[in-house]
Design a protein around this motif. Structure first.
Motif, PDB file in Angstrom:
ATOM      1  N   LYS A 149      -4.634  12.547 -12.078  1.00 53.22           N
ATOM      2  CA  LYS A 149      -4.989  11.505 -13.047  1.00 53.22           C
ATOM      3  C   LYS A 149      -5.301  10.209 -12.319  1.00 53.22           C
ATOM      4  N   GLY A 150      -6.128   9.368 -12.930  1.00 50.27           N
ATOM      5  CA  GLY A 150      -6.479   8.095 -12.323  1.00 50.27           C
ATOM      6  C   GLY A 150      -7.417   7.292 -13.199  1.00 50.27           C
ATOM      7  N   GLY A 151      -7.938   6.222 -12.619  1.00 51.41           N
ATOM      8  CA  GLY A 151      -8.878   5.387 -13.341  1.00 51.41           C
ATOM      9  C   GLY A 151      -8.241   4.216 -14.070  1.00 51.41           C
ATOM     10  N   ASP A 152      -6.893   4.182 -14.186  1.00 55.33           N
ATOM     11  CA  ASP A 152      -6.223   3.124 -14.940  1.00 55.33           C
ATOM     12  C   ASP A 152      -6.021   1.859 -14.101  1.00 55.33           C
ATOM     13  N   ASP A 153      -5.940   0.743 -14.800  1.00 54.34           N
ATOM     14  CA  ASP A 153      -5.783  -0.566 -14.167  1.00 54.34           C
ATOM     15  C   ASP A 153      -4.297  -0.813 -13.851  1.00 54.34           C
ATOM     16  N   LEU A 154      -4.026  -1.235 -12.622  1.00 51.58           N
ATOM     17  CA  LEU A 154      -2.646  -1.443 -12.173  1.00 51.58           C
ATOM     18  C   LEU A 154      -2.351  -2.905 -11.821  1.00 51.58           C
ATOM     19  N   THR A 155      -3.258  -3.786 -12.166  1.00 51.67           N
ATOM     20  CA  THR A 155      -3.126  -5.183 -11.712  1.00 51.67           C
ATOM     21  C   THR A 155      -1.906  -5.904 -12.283  1.00 51.67           C
ATOM     22  N   SER A 156      -1.415  -5.480 -13.442  1.00 50.94           N
ATOM     23  CA  SER A 156      -0.332  -6.216 -14.100  1.00 50.94           C
ATOM     24  C   SER A 156       1.032  -6.025 -13.451  1.00 50.94           C
ATOM     25  N   PHE A 157       1.184  -4.973 -12.606  1.00 54.19           N
ATOM     26  CA  PHE A 157       2.535  -4.729 -12.059  1.00 54.19           C
ATOM     27  C   PHE A 157       2.563  -4.181 -10.637  1.00 54.19           C
ATOM     28  N   ARG A 158       1.414  -3.896 -10.035  1.00 56.56           N
ATOM     29  CA  ARG A 158       1.421  -3.339  -8.687  1.00 56.56           C
ATOM     30  C   ARG A 158       0.994  -4.389  -7.664  1.00 56.56           C
ATOM     31  N   ASP A 159       1.964  -5.209  -7.282  1.00 52.02           N
ATOM     32  CA  ASP A 159       1.693  -6.300  -6.335  1.00 52.02           C
ATOM     33  C   ASP A 159       1.313  -5.799  -4.947  1.00 52.02           C
ATOM     34  N   ILE A 171       1.195  -2.078   4.273  1.00 53.23           N
ATOM     35  CA  ILE A 171       2.383  -2.601   3.584  1.00 53.23           C
ATOM     36  C   ILE A 171       3.385  -1.466   3.432  1.00 53.23           C
ATOM     37  N   MET A 172       4.651  -1.791   3.602  1.00 56.77           N
ATOM     38  CA  MET A 172       5.691  -0.791   3.333  1.00 56.77           C
ATOM     39  C   MET A 172       6.908  -1.473   2.729  1.00 56.77           C
ATOM     40  N   GLY A 173       7.666  -0.723   1.938  1.00 56.31           N
ATOM     41  CA  GLY A 173       8.879  -1.262   1.348  1.00 56.31           C
ATOM     42  C   GLY A 173       9.089  -0.752  -0.063  1.00 56.31           C
ATOM     43  N   ILE A 174      10.078  -1.342  -0.734  1.00 50.74           N
ATOM     44  CA  ILE A 174      10.406  -0.948  -2.103  1.00 50.74           C
ATOM     45  C   ILE A 174       9.568  -1.752  -3.090  1.00 50.74           C
ATOM     46  N   GLU A 175       9.057  -1.059  -4.113  1.00 51.34           N
ATOM     47  CA  GLU A 175       8.381  -1.734  -5.218  1.00 51.34           C
ATOM     48  C   GLU A 175       8.582  -0.915  -6.483  1.00 51.34           C
ATOM     49  N   PRO A 176       8.994  -1.562  -7.576  1.00 53.03           N
ATOM     50  CA  PRO A 176       9.113  -0.843  -8.846  1.00 53.03           C
ATOM     51  C   PRO A 176       7.738  -0.495  -9.398  1.00 53.03           C
ATOM     52  N   GLY A 180       9.443   4.421 -11.308  1.00 50.71           N
ATOM     53  CA  GLY A 180      10.775   3.843 -11.174  1.00 50.71           C
ATOM     54  C   GLY A 180      10.869   2.977  -9.932  1.00 50.71           C
ATOM     55  N   LEU A 181      12.065   2.909  -9.380  1.00 55.20           N
ATOM     56  CA  LEU A 181      12.298   2.137  -8.163  1.00 55.20           C
ATOM     57  C   LEU A 181      12.114   3.074  -6.975  1.00 55.20           C
ATOM     58  N   VAL A 182      11.031   2.878  -6.227  1.00 50.99           N
ATOM     59  CA  VAL A 182      10.683   3.823  -5.164  1.00 50.99           C
ATOM     60  C   VAL A 182      10.312   3.095  -3.875  1.00 50.99           C
ATOM     61  N   ILE A 183      10.251   3.876  -2.789  1.00 53.11           N
ATOM     62  CA  ILE A 183       9.873   3.347  -1.477  1.00 53.11           C
ATOM     63  C   ILE A 183       8.411   3.738  -1.229  1.00 53.11           C
ATOM     64  N   ARG A 184       7.620   2.765  -0.804  1.00 53.94           N
ATOM     65  CA  ARG A 184       6.183   2.998  -0.670  1.00 53.94           C
ATOM     66  C   ARG A 184       5.661   2.609   0.715  1.00 53.94           C
ATOM     67  N   GLY A 185       4.590   3.290   1.102  1.00 49.62           N
ATOM     68  CA  GLY A 185       3.847   2.904   2.295  1.00 49.62           C
ATOM     69  C   GLY A 185       2.367   2.937   1.945  1.00 49.62           C
ATOM     70  N   ILE A 232       8.379  -2.311 -16.600  1.00 55.72           N
ATOM     71  CA  ILE A 232       7.490  -1.640 -15.638  1.00 55.72           C
ATOM     72  C   ILE A 232       7.948  -0.212 -15.379  1.00 55.72           C
ATOM     73  N   THR A 233       9.257  -0.041 -15.233  1.00 58.65           N
ATOM     74  CA  THR A 233       9.796   1.227 -14.711  1.00 58.65           C
ATOM     75  C   THR A 233      10.128   2.280 -15.769  1.00 58.65           C
ATOM     76  N   THR A 234       9.969   1.963 -17.044  1.00 60.93           N
ATOM     77  CA  THR A 234      10.339   2.952 -18.071  1.00 60.93           C
ATOM     78  C   THR A 234       9.150   3.407 -18.918  1.00 60.93           C
ATOM     79  N   LYS A 235       7.945   3.246 -18.399  1.00 60.53           N
ATOM     80  CA  LYS A 235       6.756   3.649 -19.159  1.00 60.53           C
ATOM     81  C   LYS A 235       6.576   5.169 -19.189  1.00 60.53           C
ATOM     82  N   PHE A 236       6.993   5.839 -18.111  1.00 61.61           N
ATOM     83  CA  PHE A 236       6.840   7.294 -18.024  1.00 61.61           C
ATOM     84  C   PHE A 236       8.205   7.969 -18.092  1.00 61.61           C
ATOM     85  N   GLU A 237       8.261   9.149 -18.702  1.00 61.87           N
ATOM     86  CA  GLU A 237       9.503   9.918 -18.778  1.00 61.87           C
ATOM     87  C   GLU A 237       9.963  10.385 -17.402  1.00 61.87           C
TER      88      GLU A 237
END
Length: 329
Positions: A149-159, A171-176, A180-185, A232-237
């Motif tokens: 899936k894709g194509g959706d806008d993430l500007t409101s919460f994906r800094d 960039i690496m580190g934690i971002e909600p 949920g609360l996850v570690i990203r690279g 931010i973190t409770t939009k998906f089950e």
């Protein structure tokens, strides 16, 4: 006869005095020894308690630093995975085809056909599910490789995505996020002429961090997220954050290892969000410390728990061993 009695009486008194003197001579060193033993015992107990408290404090701070290091290590792994995908020629081709045609499906089909087999091989090798997400600038989902899936806008919460679009640097580190609360690279993707095309992200869940203590009988771990991030973190089950979970003032429970005792107070969080803070409650020692996102904002509080029962019992037994001889003497 009277003289005889006097002599006997004098002899009895002298004998009694001798006995008292002998008793004093015998008892005095015993009493002195007992007092010395008691004083040494008290001093030893105090010294032992201080030594144990110092060792416990050092151990708690060490474990907090070690957990933070483990999070950083996972973040580096995520970034390494993202960088590998970012450098693949087929990835660059997928982006170039999208920009050429303006059709998102043209680009994502190339990724599905060519990247999916690589991800499956990675999962076989590591035994872990991989979440790889490709983005378009400034912050739009190109494709999520785990569900296509894709194509959706993430500007409101994906800094992180907005930041990498601006800086063009990893960039690496934690971002909600929605997971949920996850570690990203995140790694930037460039064409052969150095033009920025977008980025690719590898996502790792926090589960392995707090479950790592399950291998140690006395150790447990829990994480509590800042409640302001719930939208931010409770939009998906599938998120690891649940709205109805236990909360303490401004922090909500995310997850824990199996034996973590949640009999906590708000003080654990008020102080823990600012700096590493040690607490003792019942048979447990705790250290709460802030978990910061990639941009150094506090997003959660981690609490490490150590079971003191065994060490308390050992010290009490040692105190008893010192006290009993002193009391007998």
């Amino acid at each position: 006869m009277s003289n005889e009695r006097k002599e006997k009486s004098l002899f009895t008194r002298l004998k009694g005095n001798n006995m008292k003197i002998k008793t004093k001579i015998i008892l005095t060193p015993i009493v002195i020894f007992a007092m010395i033993f008691l004083v040494v015992g008290i001093v030893s107990n105090i010294s032992l308690q201080k030594s144990q408290n110092k060792e416990l404090k050092e151990n708690l701070h060490f474990r907090a630093k070690n957990i933070t290091f483990e999070i950083e290590k996972v973040a580096k792994t995520a970034l390494s995975e993202a960088a590998i995908f970012a450098g693949l020629p087929v990835v660059k081709k997928a982006y170039e085809e999208f920009y050429k045609t303006g059709n998102i499906k043209v680009g994502t089909k190339i990724l599905i056909d060519n990247i999916s087999p690589i991800i499956k091989e990675l999962e076989k090798t590591t035994g872990e599910k991989k979440k790889i997400h490709f983005h378009l600038p400034p912050a739009r989902s190109f494709i999520r490789m785990w569900n296509h899936k894709g194509g959706d806008d993430l500007t409101s919460f994906r800094d992180t995505i907005l930041t990498i679009s601006q800086t063009k640097k990893p960039i690496m580190g934690i971002e909600p996020g929605r997971a949920g609360l996850v570690i990203r690279g995140l790694a930037p993707i460039f064409d052969n002429n150095g033009k920025y095309l977008g980025d690719v992200e590898s996502i790792h869940i926090m589960k392995n961090i707090y479950e790592s203590t399950n291998n140690f009988e006395k150790e447990d771990l829990a994480i509590y997220m800042d409640k302001s991030l719930l939208s931010i973190t409770t939009k998906f089950e599938t998120s690891n954050v649940k709205k109805n979970a236990m909360s303490f003032n401004e922090f909500i429970f995310i997850n824990k290892s199996k034996n973590f005792n949640q009999d906590l107070t708000e003080e654990f969080f008020e102080k823990g969000k600012k700096e590493s803070t040690i607490f003792q409650k019942g048979d447990f020692a705790y250290i709460s410390f802030p978990i910061k996102s990639f941009n150094k904002a506090v997003v959660a509080v981690m609490i490490y728990q150590y079971n003191l029962k065994e060490s308390k019992d050992s010290i009490n037994n040692m105190k008893l061993m010192i006290a009993i001889p002193a009391l007998i003497l």
